[in-house]
Scaffold this active site. Structure first.
Site, short mmCIF file in Angstrom:
data_model
loop_
_atom_site.label_atom_id
_atom_site.label_comp_id
_atom_site.label_asym_id
_atom_site.label_seq_id
_atom_site.Cartn_x
_atom_site.Cartn_y
_atom_site.Cartn_z
N CYS A 35 -17.10 -61.90 48.03
CA CYS A 35 -17.07 -63.29 48.50
C CYS A 35 -18.39 -64.02 48.31
O CYS A 35 -18.45 -65.22 48.52
CB CYS A 35 -16.66 -63.33 49.96
SG CYS A 35 -17.82 -62.53 51.07
N CYS A 104 -16.57 -59.61 56.35
CA CYS A 104 -17.75 -60.33 56.88
C CYS A 104 -18.37 -59.56 58.03
O CYS A 104 -19.59 -59.51 58.17
CB CYS A 104 -17.37 -61.72 57.34
SG CYS A 104 -16.76 -62.79 56.04
#
Length: 125
Positions: A35, A104
């Site tokens: 990402c 994340c």
């Protein structure tokens, strides 16, 4: 059900402990090539406790919220207590993350642990 929990939104909109410690005792940096999120954590240690923690995060809202939460979880804790902070614990403290954003949460604790490794290696431990 909302996409993000209220806690995630709060930490994203009001991130805590953002910045850099110029004379940090330990620095840890991680990135996710999937990402493009990048996190750098800076720690200041006194008497085996995290006296101060700051971070710089380039990434999505979840990455910013994770960084903010990790910094709050670490501040004032001993090195051993901070080592016990896991990626799953961070996600839980945030009230959960969408499954496609769980990567994340992996970055926050990893960056903090790298900062501790850096600190310990400087101390010869």
């Amino acid at each position: 059900m909302p996409f993000y929990s209220e806690k995630v939104m709060d930490h994203f909109q009001n991130p805590r402990n953002v910045g850099e410690i110029k004379d940090a005792d330990g620095v840890g940096e991680v990135g996710n090539p999937v990402c493009g999120d990048m996190m750098t954590f800076y720690i200041k240690v006194k008497d085996n406790r995290i006296e101060d923690v700051k971070y710089k995060t380039f990434g999505c809202g979840a990455a910013i919220a994770v960084s903010s939460m990790v910094s709050e979880m670490a501040k004032g804790k001993t090195i051993d207590e901070v080592k016990a902070i896991t990626n799953d614990l961070v996600a839980k403290e945030l009230g959960g993350l969408p499954s496609h954003k769980m990567h994340c949460s992996n970055l926050g604790a990893d960056a903090l642990h790298k900062a501790i490794e850096n600190y310990l290696s400087k101390k010869g431990k």
